[in-house]
Design an enzyme around this catalytic site. Structure first.
Site, short mmCIF file in Angstrom:
data_model
loop_
_atom_site.label_atom_id
_atom_site.label_comp_id
_atom_site.label_asym_id
_atom_site.label_seq_id
_atom_site.Cartn_x
_atom_site.Cartn_y
_atom_site.Cartn_z
N SER A 135 1.53 -9.10 10.01
CA SER A 135 3.01 -8.77 8.67
C SER A 135 4.37 -8.74 9.22
O SER A 135 4.19 -7.54 9.63
CB SER A 135 2.23 -7.87 7.71
OG SER A 135 2.33 -7.36 6.45
N LYS A 161 2.57 -13.60 7.52
CA LYS A 161 2.66 -12.66 6.45
C LYS A 161 3.89 -11.83 5.51
O LYS A 161 4.49 -11.49 6.40
CB LYS A 161 1.60 -11.47 5.19
CG LYS A 161 1.22 -10.89 4.10
CD LYS A 161 0.62 -10.52 4.05
CE LYS A 161 0.48 -8.71 4.50
NZ LYS A 161 -1.36 -8.31 4.05
N LEU A 162 4.35 -12.65 4.55
CA LEU A 162 5.73 -11.95 3.98
C LEU A 162 5.20 -10.98 2.84
O LEU A 162 5.26 -10.92 2.00
CB LEU A 162 6.68 -13.28 3.62
CG LEU A 162 7.24 -13.87 4.80
CD1 LEU A 162 7.67 -15.17 4.23
CD2 LEU A 162 8.16 -13.49 5.72
N LYS A 163 6.35 -9.84 2.92
CA LYS A 163 6.14 -8.92 2.06
C LYS A 163 7.25 -9.37 1.20
O LYS A 163 8.48 -9.41 1.40
CB LYS A 163 6.54 -7.40 2.32
CG LYS A 163 5.15 -7.03 3.64
CD LYS A 163 4.44 -6.46 2.11
CE LYS A 163 3.68 -5.75 3.29
NZ LYS A 163 1.78 -4.70 2.76
N ASP A 189 3.12 -11.26 -0.01
CA ASP A 189 1.56 -9.46 -0.63
C ASP A 189 2.74 -8.90 -1.42
O ASP A 189 3.87 -8.87 -1.01
CB ASP A 189 1.64 -9.16 0.73
CG ASP A 189 0.97 -7.68 0.52
OD1 ASP A 189 0.47 -7.59 -0.88
OD2 ASP A 189 0.66 -6.97 1.47
N ASN A 191 2.17 -5.80 -3.45
CA ASN A 191 1.98 -4.60 -3.31
C ASN A 191 2.38 -4.40 -4.71
O ASN A 191 2.88 -3.20 -5.50
CB ASN A 191 2.39 -3.76 -1.79
CG ASN A 191 1.98 -3.88 -0.91
OD1 ASN A 191 2.72 -4.52 -0.38
ND2 ASN A 191 0.57 -4.39 -0.51
N GLU A 214 -1.19 -11.58 -2.39
CA GLU A 214 -1.26 -11.23 -2.47
C GLU A 214 -1.09 -9.56 -3.17
O GLU A 214 -0.03 -9.43 -3.85
CB GLU A 214 -1.85 -10.51 -0.63
CG GLU A 214 -2.06 -8.98 -0.83
CD GLU A 214 -2.08 -9.01 0.77
OE1 GLU A 214 -2.90 -7.34 1.13
OE2 GLU A 214 -1.74 -8.97 1.82
N ASP A 239 -6.64 -6.63 -3.19
CA ASP A 239 -6.16 -6.01 -1.46
C ASP A 239 -6.45 -4.64 -2.69
O ASP A 239 -7.97 -4.13 -2.76
CB ASP A 239 -5.04 -6.43 -1.11
CG ASP A 239 -5.33 -4.88 -0.52
OD1 ASP A 239 -5.80 -3.90 0.20
OD2 ASP A 239 -3.82 -4.93 0.55
N LYS A 263 -10.05 -4.47 3.33
CA LYS A 263 -9.64 -2.79 4.60
C LYS A 263 -10.81 -1.85 4.20
O LYS A 263 -11.68 -1.09 3.18
CB LYS A 263 -8.83 -2.67 3.64
CG LYS A 263 -7.60 -3.41 3.64
CD LYS A 263 -5.56 -2.67 3.49
CE LYS A 263 -5.20 -3.60 3.53
NZ LYS A 263 -3.86 -2.99 3.29
N GLY A 291 -4.60 -4.68 7.43
CA GLY A 291 -4.31 -3.76 8.21
C GLY A 291 -3.87 -2.49 7.23
O GLY A 291 -3.21 -2.93 6.05
#
Length: 380
Positions: A135, A161-163, A189, A191, A214, A239, A263, A291
């Protein structure tokens, strides 16, 4: 087993570089470990959340209170301590899945060590190593991001994976695709950083052939995610919105997600995580292991879970060196893009005494049976 003692060990381990998401920036893993001593073995576990309730509602100080005042008294009253007996007595305490998970994992570790059984065997693992993704946090510039991605690919990671967040999404993804090609397994992702009003903007990401996006919208809003999925070609992955197997079944039925991030801490522990896996696998929905920037104590059991048959996408179970210059266990080292599944009893790892001592900020008992001497050895 009989519960003798539960010790809390607060640790703070510097990260090798700041990790930025839409929630904020982390510079250290600041959390606590549990050391649970029984009359037959001891078990270790790691609390997954942070000092502040930003990623989720739980946080370090709050979890300590919940464990000490509400969960441990109920568990200590059990006539026979087993992992299977925990859920019914802990269910009377509403929510607090991460606190329940850290206690369940410590008990499970002790129970499996008593019987000499690895966690991977207990869960039903089918592999002895798992592919590792990485990530990549939000960076200050696209060139800096490209340098990070290039370094991780050179290290051998098989998925990136890119935030992302509003203002840092389409252009960074475009730049990574142009630099590293269409064959790179790539996902993003958010969030929970977007709203359904951003659907047209998020649809621009369809052009880049992503594995998934995500948790793009607010958590627990399955209806909105289902509406968004109808407007995107990119599979939506949930998630934060999935708290147990029931949520997962509902999300799949609503087509609110086509990929599931598991998770274990978020769903209350590894037993429920296995049920989440089973529900998704039965419906043909791919799962992968997320994670929480865990130390080796948290990373080891995640690798055991990620070896189950339904985990068909690389997870965020990165090598220890991705986050820490020094871990508190023997480091997990990337080999040909994979990490080994621990084969020892229980979670398969223990803290290294010197490292644990140096990174410990505070430790003390949350529970001690009257007259118990804590016969199991103390690593720290």
């Amino acid at each position: 087993m009989r519960l003798e003692r539960v010790e809390i060990v607060h640790v703070a381990i510097p990260l090798v570089s700041p990790f930025r998401t839409s929630f904020g920036t982390m510079t250290a893993k600041d959390t606590f470990l549990l050391r649970l001593v029984t009359d037959t073995a001891e078990g270790w576990s790691e609390f997954a959340a942070d000092p502040e309730p930003l990623y989720c509602s739980e946080f370090v100080a709050g979890a300590e209170i919940v464990l000490r005042d509400f969960l441990l008294p109920r568990v200590a009253a059990l006539p026979h301590l087993t992992t299977a007996a925990l859920a019914p007595v802990m269910a009377k305490v509403k929510g607090h899945e991460l606190a329940k998970a850290v206690l369940e994992t410590a008990v499970l570790d002790a129970e499996l060590r008593t019987h000499g059984m690895p966690l991977a065997t207990y869960l039903g693992a089918v592999r002895d190593r798992v592919p590792a993704g990485v990530s990549v946090g939000i960076r200050d510039s696209v060139p800096e991001l490209l340098d990070d991605v290039g370094r991780h690919l050179a290290e051998g990671y098989v998925r990136i994976k890119l935030k992302i967040e509003p203002g840092w999404d389409v252009e960074p993804v475009r730049a990574v695709r142009e630099r590293f090609g269409d064959d790179l397994p790539l996902q993003v992702d958010a969030n929970t950083a977007y709203t359904l009003a951003d659907a047209d903007h998020l649809r621009r990401l369809d052009a880049f052939g992503l594995l998934l996006i995500e948790e793009p919208l607010e958590e627990n809003n399955l209806h909105a995610h289902a509406r968004l999925q109808r407007r995107l070609a990119t599979p939506v992955c949930l998630d934060e919105s999935l708290h147990h197997a029931r949520d997962t079944a509902s999300a799949i039925a609503l087509d609110a997600c086509r990929v599931v991030n598991v998770k274990p801490a978020r769903v209350g522990g590894y037993l429920e995580a296995r049920r989440v896996h089973d529900v998704a696998h039965a419906h043909g929905v791919p799962v992968w292991c997320g994670g929480m920037l865990e130390t080796g104590i948290g990373r080891a059991p995640n690798l055991a879970l990620a070896a189950l048959p339904g985990f068909t996408l690389p997870g965020d179970t990165s090598a220890s060196s991705r986050y820490f210059a020094e871990d508190i266990t023997e480091p997990f080292v990337l080999q040909d893009g994979h990490l080994p599944v621990p084969a020892g009893p229980g979670i398969g790892v223990e803290p290294l005494p010197d490292a644990l001592r140096r990174f410990t900020r505070r430790r003390g008992d949350l529970y001690a049976r009257r007259g118990a001497g804590g016969r199991a050895k103390t690593p720290g």
